[in-house]
Design a protein around this motif. Structure first.
Motif, PDB file in Angstrom:
ATOM      1  N   MET A  95      -5.960 -38.382 -56.748  1.00  0.00           N
ATOM      2  CA  MET A  95      -4.571 -38.808 -57.410  1.00  0.00           C
ATOM      3  C   MET A  95      -3.969 -40.043 -56.791  1.00  0.00           C
ATOM      4  O   MET A  95      -3.203 -40.667 -57.376  1.00  0.00           O
ATOM      5  N   VAL A  96      -4.336 -40.226 -55.386  1.00  0.00           N
ATOM      6  CA  VAL A  96      -3.625 -41.451 -54.562  1.00  0.00           C
ATOM      7  C   VAL A  96      -4.181 -42.749 -54.828  1.00  0.00           C
ATOM      8  O   VAL A  96      -5.200 -43.046 -54.198  1.00  0.00           O
ATOM      9  N   ARG A  97      -3.474 -43.411 -55.669  1.00  0.00           N
ATOM     10  CA  ARG A  97      -4.048 -44.874 -55.774  1.00  0.00           C
ATOM     11  C   ARG A  97      -3.367 -45.950 -55.032  1.00  0.00           C
ATOM     12  O   ARG A  97      -3.911 -47.160 -54.988  1.00  0.00           O
ATOM     13  N   LYS A  98      -2.248 -45.628 -54.351  1.00  0.00           N
ATOM     14  CA  LYS A  98      -1.548 -46.378 -53.217  1.00  0.00           C
ATOM     15  C   LYS A  98      -2.295 -46.464 -52.167  1.00  0.00           C
ATOM     16  O   LYS A  98      -2.926 -45.222 -51.524  1.00  0.00           O
ATOM     17  N   PRO A  99      -2.137 -47.294 -51.070  1.00  0.00           N
ATOM     18  CA  PRO A  99      -3.004 -47.271 -49.844  1.00  0.00           C
ATOM     19  C   PRO A  99      -2.235 -46.306 -48.751  1.00  0.00           C
ATOM     20  O   PRO A  99      -0.999 -46.076 -48.938  1.00  0.00           O
ATOM     21  N   TRP A 100      -3.019 -45.676 -48.157  1.00  0.00           N
ATOM     22  CA  TRP A 100      -2.712 -44.812 -47.051  1.00  0.00           C
ATOM     23  C   TRP A 100      -3.322 -45.070 -46.045  1.00  0.00           C
ATOM     24  O   TRP A 100      -4.768 -44.857 -45.935  1.00  0.00           O
ATOM     25  N   ILE A 101      -2.746 -44.887 -44.481  1.00  0.00           N
ATOM     26  CA  ILE A 101      -3.367 -44.916 -43.252  1.00  0.00           C
ATOM     27  C   ILE A 101      -3.460 -43.607 -42.493  1.00  0.00           C
ATOM     28  O   ILE A 101      -2.176 -42.985 -42.722  1.00  0.00           O
ATOM     29  N   ALA A 102      -4.677 -43.274 -41.842  1.00  0.00           N
ATOM     30  CA  ALA A 102      -4.510 -42.236 -40.858  1.00  0.00           C
ATOM     31  C   ALA A 102      -4.230 -42.699 -39.414  1.00  0.00           C
ATOM     32  O   ALA A 102      -5.001 -43.562 -39.061  1.00  0.00           O
ATOM     33  N   ALA A 103      -3.250 -42.357 -38.987  1.00  0.00           N
ATOM     34  CA  ALA A 103      -3.028 -42.607 -37.356  1.00  0.00           C
ATOM     35  C   ALA A 103      -3.315 -41.250 -36.666  1.00  0.00           C
ATOM     36  O   ALA A 103      -2.645 -40.478 -36.514  1.00  0.00           O
ATOM     37  N   VAL A 104      -4.403 -41.626 -36.018  1.00  0.00           N
ATOM     38  CA  VAL A 104      -5.012 -40.275 -35.169  1.00  0.00           C
ATOM     39  C   VAL A 104      -4.662 -40.282 -33.787  1.00  0.00           C
ATOM     40  O   VAL A 104      -5.044 -41.209 -32.922  1.00  0.00           O
ATOM     41  N   ASN A 105      -4.176 -39.216 -33.423  1.00  0.00           N
ATOM     42  CA  ASN A 105      -3.503 -39.228 -32.183  1.00  0.00           C
ATOM     43  C   ASN A 105      -3.948 -38.402 -31.185  1.00  0.00           C
ATOM     44  O   ASN A 105      -3.563 -38.311 -29.927  1.00  0.00           O
ATOM     45  N   GLY A 106      -4.928 -37.648 -31.572  1.00  0.00           N
ATOM     46  CA  GLY A 106      -5.512 -36.582 -30.636  1.00  0.00           C
ATOM     47  C   GLY A 106      -7.047 -36.287 -31.365  1.00  0.00           C
ATOM     48  O   GLY A 106      -7.770 -36.927 -32.158  1.00  0.00           O
ATOM     49  N   PHE A 107      -7.282 -34.928 -31.397  1.00  0.00           N
ATOM     50  CA  PHE A 107      -8.414 -34.217 -31.905  1.00  0.00           C
ATOM     51  C   PHE A 107      -8.227 -34.374 -33.834  1.00  0.00           C
ATOM     52  O   PHE A 107      -7.321 -34.112 -34.162  1.00  0.00           O
ATOM     53  N   ALA A 128      -7.966 -40.464 -29.076  1.00  0.00           N
ATOM     54  CA  ALA A 128      -8.428 -39.703 -30.155  1.00  0.00           C
ATOM     55  C   ALA A 128      -9.702 -39.253 -29.908  1.00  0.00           C
ATOM     56  O   ALA A 128     -10.416 -39.776 -29.451  1.00  0.00           O
ATOM     57  N   LYS A 129     -10.173 -38.203 -30.646  1.00  0.00           N
ATOM     58  CA  LYS A 129     -11.385 -37.638 -30.367  1.00  0.00           C
ATOM     59  C   LYS A 129     -11.946 -37.149 -31.860  1.00  0.00           C
ATOM     60  O   LYS A 129     -11.187 -36.516 -32.529  1.00  0.00           O
ATOM     61  N   PHE A 130     -13.121 -37.572 -32.355  1.00  0.00           N
ATOM     62  CA  PHE A 130     -13.515 -37.262 -33.719  1.00  0.00           C
ATOM     63  C   PHE A 130     -14.679 -36.471 -33.740  1.00  0.00           C
ATOM     64  O   PHE A 130     -15.728 -36.393 -32.621  1.00  0.00           O
ATOM     65  N   GLY A 131     -15.009 -35.470 -34.581  1.00  0.00           N
ATOM     66  CA  GLY A 131     -16.246 -34.626 -34.441  1.00  0.00           C
ATOM     67  C   GLY A 131     -16.546 -33.852 -35.791  1.00  0.00           C
ATOM     68  O   GLY A 131     -15.266 -33.550 -36.515  1.00  0.00           O
ATOM     69  N   GLN A 132     -17.602 -33.562 -35.903  1.00  0.00           N
ATOM     70  CA  GLN A 132     -17.799 -32.439 -37.285  1.00  0.00           C
ATOM     71  C   GLN A 132     -18.581 -31.236 -36.438  1.00  0.00           C
ATOM     72  O   GLN A 132     -19.875 -31.130 -36.645  1.00  0.00           O
ATOM     73  N   CYS A 162     -23.156 -34.165 -36.533  1.00  0.00           N
ATOM     74  CA  CYS A 162     -23.246 -32.881 -37.489  1.00  0.00           C
ATOM     75  C   CYS A 162     -24.049 -31.945 -36.780  1.00  0.00           C
ATOM     76  O   CYS A 162     -23.958 -30.684 -36.794  1.00  0.00           O
ATOM     77  N   LEU A 163     -25.339 -32.307 -36.070  1.00  0.00           N
ATOM     78  CA  LEU A 163     -26.237 -31.558 -35.516  1.00  0.00           C
ATOM     79  C   LEU A 163     -25.893 -31.079 -34.313  1.00  0.00           C
ATOM     80  O   LEU A 163     -26.335 -29.992 -33.918  1.00  0.00           O
ATOM     81  N   THR A 164     -25.338 -31.888 -33.400  1.00  0.00           N
ATOM     82  CA  THR A 164     -24.971 -31.498 -32.200  1.00  0.00           C
ATOM     83  C   THR A 164     -23.473 -30.953 -32.016  1.00  0.00           C
ATOM     84  O   THR A 164     -23.185 -30.341 -31.324  1.00  0.00           O
ATOM     85  N   GLY A 165     -22.615 -31.153 -32.972  1.00  0.00           N
ATOM     86  CA  GLY A 165     -21.184 -30.868 -32.866  1.00  0.00           C
ATOM     87  C   GLY A 165     -20.327 -31.310 -31.953  1.00  0.00           C
ATOM     88  O   GLY A 165     -19.264 -31.063 -31.532  1.00  0.00           O
ATOM     89  N   ARG A 166     -21.163 -32.678 -31.392  1.00  0.00           N
ATOM     90  CA  ARG A 166     -20.148 -33.314 -30.258  1.00  0.00           C
ATOM     91  C   ARG A 166     -19.329 -34.069 -30.628  1.00  0.00           C
ATOM     92  O   ARG A 166     -19.109 -34.382 -31.970  1.00  0.00           O
ATOM     93  N   MET A 167     -18.201 -34.337 -29.979  1.00  0.00           N
ATOM     94  CA  MET A 167     -17.084 -35.214 -29.996  1.00  0.00           C
ATOM     95  C   MET A 167     -17.294 -36.880 -29.826  1.00  0.00           C
ATOM     96  O   MET A 167     -18.075 -36.827 -28.989  1.00  0.00           O
ATOM     97  N   MET A 168     -16.844 -37.634 -30.572  1.00  0.00           N
ATOM     98  CA  MET A 168     -17.007 -39.142 -30.300  1.00  0.00           C
ATOM     99  C   MET A 168     -15.412 -39.474 -29.930  1.00  0.00           C
ATOM    100  O   MET A 168     -14.658 -39.056 -30.434  1.00  0.00           O
ATOM    101  N   ASP A 169     -15.450 -40.466 -28.591  1.00  0.00           N
ATOM    102  CA  ASP A 169     -13.983 -40.741 -28.145  1.00  0.00           C
ATOM    103  C   ASP A 169     -13.696 -42.001 -29.269  1.00  0.00           C
ATOM    104  O   ASP A 169     -14.489 -42.407 -30.000  1.00  0.00           O
ATOM    105  N   ALA A 170     -12.511 -42.452 -28.935  1.00  0.00           N
ATOM    106  CA  ALA A 170     -12.138 -43.720 -29.905  1.00  0.00           C
ATOM    107  C   ALA A 170     -12.958 -44.816 -29.692  1.00  0.00           C
ATOM    108  O   ALA A 170     -13.080 -45.338 -30.667  1.00  0.00           O
TER     109      ALA A 170
END
Ligand code: CAA
Length: 260
Positions: A95-107, A128-132, A162-170
């Motif tokens: 639905m969203v055709r206008k631009p949007w930004i994610a500001a990731v502050n932590g997990f 920030a820490k990212f992970g699956q 995805c396989l280790t489930g570990r987090m990656m830092d910023a």
């Protein structure tokens, strides 16, 4: 309009949406999805709003994933018959055709990482820490992680995550191309709002078409994508904003946009 799980504020031409369940690290439940679809629908429909920023309440999390407590007792038949998670892509993203930004502050884990990746680009705080980590729960990503993360960082790192489930830092996320910029934690919102305001100050049709073109690069062949790019360029040359933009350049002044 007030919502149960998110805060929505209009700051000039920028809509700021804050995931607001800090006691659950902004975990994404069914109500969050409903609130986000409604808020993004209003953002998309409001001609005064030209860019959005999504962030998480509190200083710990953007979102720590889909709400595990909501999912724990659900049956497989329910997940399947409800096509659980489909609304995130099929309603919100489409639905969203206008631009949007994610500001990731932590997990930004699981669904949190996936929502960040639904945005047009990610600005991350140093914290920030990212992970699956879904594999640790006996499942797999369900809101796009296996697909969007792989497109963002390539097979090897996506498999690793995805396989280790570990987090990656910023810093690792920036090196891998998952995020566009990393900024000090106390400057995250200022930087994200500055970027959003810069986008909101652009000719709106050109902003939407630029977004559509970059997205298309993930969906089509190079040949088709290049044809679409030329066609969109040509369509934009027929707008009043193109006439104004080029005239303003020649006259050494800022352009004044009409959105047509
Ligand atoms: N769902 C529901 N509640 C969550 C949550 C989640 N995803 N993540 C955190 N919470 C809750 C915790 O249960 C806790 O609540 P209580 O105080 O009521 O116990 C509160 O948030 C604070 O969390 P923690 O005490 O665990 O905080 P911590 O600092 O010790 O750990 C964390 C932080 C490492 C992020 C940890 O909370 C965690 O591992 N969370 C789950 C991450 C996860 O597995 N995400 C994937 C979910 S599945 C998914 O997203 C599927 C998909 O693809 C869409």
């Amino acid at each position: 309009m007030s919502y149960e799980t998110i805060l929505v504020e209009q700051k000039g031409a920028v809509t700021l949406i804050t995931l607001n369940r800090p006691q659950a690290l902004n975990a994404l439940n069914t109500q969050v999805l409903a609130d986000m679809i409604d808020a993004f629908g209003k953002f998309q429909a409001d001609p005064s709003q030209l860019c959005a920023v999504v962030t998480g309440a509190g200083d710990k999390a953007f979102a720590a994933g889909a709400d595990i407590k909501e999912m724990a007792d659900k049956s497989g038949a329910e997940f399947y018959s409800q096509d659980f998670f489909s609304g995130w892509t099929n309603q919100l993203v489409k639905m969203v055709r206008k631009p949007w930004i994610a500001a990731v502050n932590g997990f930004a884990l699981g669904g949190g990482c996936e929502v960040a990746m639904m945005s047009d680009f990610i600005i991350a705080s140093e914290k920030a820490k990212f992970g699956q980590p879904e594999i640790k729960l006996g499942v797999a990503p369900g809101m796009g992680g296996s697909q969007r993360l792989t497109r963002a960082v390539g097979k090897s790192k996506a498999m690793d995550m995805c396989l280790t489930g570990r987090m990656m830092d910023a810093a690792e996320a920036e090196r891998a191309g998952l995020v566009s910029r990393v900024v000090p934690a106390d400057q995250l919102m200022e930087e994200a709002m500055k970027a959003a305001e810069a986008i909101a100050a652009m000719p709106p049709l050109a902003a939407m078409m630029n977004k559509e073109l970059v997205d298309m690069a993930f969906e089509t062949t190079l040949d088709t994508g290049l044809i679409m790019e030329r066609r969109m360029f040509q369509v934009l040359t027929a707008t009043e904003d193109k006439t104004e933009g080029m005239k303003a350049f020649v006259e050494k002044r800022p352009g004044v946009w009409k959105g047509r």
